[in-house]
Design an enzyme around this catalytic site. Sequence first.
Site, PDB file in Angstrom:
ATOM      1  CG  HIS A   1      -5.431  -2.647   0.222  1.00  0.00           C
ATOM      2  ND1 HIS A   1      -4.757  -2.224  -0.897  1.00  0.00           N
ATOM      3  CD2 HIS A   1      -4.869  -1.807   1.189  1.00  0.00           C
ATOM      4  CE1 HIS A   1      -3.958  -1.142  -0.530  1.00  0.00           C
ATOM      5  NE2 HIS A   1      -3.830  -0.916   0.653  1.00  0.00           N
TER       6      HIS A   1
ATOM      7  CB  SER B   1      -1.130   0.063   0.976  1.00  0.00           C
ATOM      8  OG  SER B   1      -2.179   0.934   1.263  1.00  0.00           O
TER       9      SER B   1
ATOM     10  CG  ASP C   1      -3.749  -3.439  -3.914  1.00  0.00           C
ATOM     11  OD1 ASP C   1      -3.813  -3.349  -5.094  1.00  0.00           O
ATOM     12  OD2 ASP C   1      -4.876  -3.222  -3.475  1.00  0.00           O
TER      13      ASP C   1
END
Length: 316
Positions: free
Chosen positions: A242, A153, A181
Amino acid sequence: ADDLTTLRNGTLDRGITPDCTFNEKDIELHVYSRDKRNGIILKKEILKNYDLFQKSQISHQIAILIHGFLSTGNNENFDAMAKALIEIDNFLVISVDWKKGACNAFASTNDVLGYSQAVGNTRHVGKYVADFTKLLVEQYKVPMSNIRLIGHSLGAHTSGFAGKEVQRLKLGKYKEIIGLDPAGPSFLTSKCPDRLCETDAEYVQAIHTSAILGVYYNVGSVDFYVNYGKSQPGCSEPSCSHTKAVKYLTECIKRECCLIGTPWKSYFSTPKSISQCKRDTCVCVGLNAQSYPAKGSFYVPVEKDAPYCHNEGIKL
């Protein structure tokens, strides 16, 4: 795992903006090796003053893990990944814990008002990682070709900023950056200088698992769109999809199966069948992706449960 869901949905808590101010002194390094499987916590200053790494450790491949928003360096998923890296490939694993700058203290309230602060802090953390890398290279004589970054992330973009900074410091490029991600909010229209980019390492691998919380454009040498990169099997919440990127990579490290990526030009095109895959056209997700010649965008089919294999028994 980090959770940007409330931010993307616009359901912000209108309370007091949290203080997620970055301070290098708050960063801790969780170091894992075969003789320290549960990890020890160090500060960069200690590494400068003491010869803590044994030659037997520092000669191994090194993986530097960087977490995302609202998370920590020893979160459950990173801990599992660190143990897999140690067990399978005898890595030295260093997880960068920048939890204060990532607003982890406010995770229990689901308050995402500090997200913009955390985004700003990624550049500072990236510089910290680059400075730490310089220490490894100059004091401990670690070659850059032995170091890869794995970021989830916001940690993916942080890895990119570290990759840019080590080049500015004339250290060369990291062997690889794996972006799990990479965060979407605040990065949806960003250009290379302001996000993870394929030039940030010798090889950049991106694993896309949520079109809501992650970016949906190519950032790497290879970009894997798992289950088309929109959402993941068994997940009803975007935060679940995610986080699946971390779990997928961990299973790939364990090598119980190969998650195969087949060439995929765009969301409006049909990817080739896995059954048509050859070593020169398809790519296995994971630490050996760089050994395959193909680059670009790849569709990766997965199953709902670990080890997530959906490759029809094909060996690449």
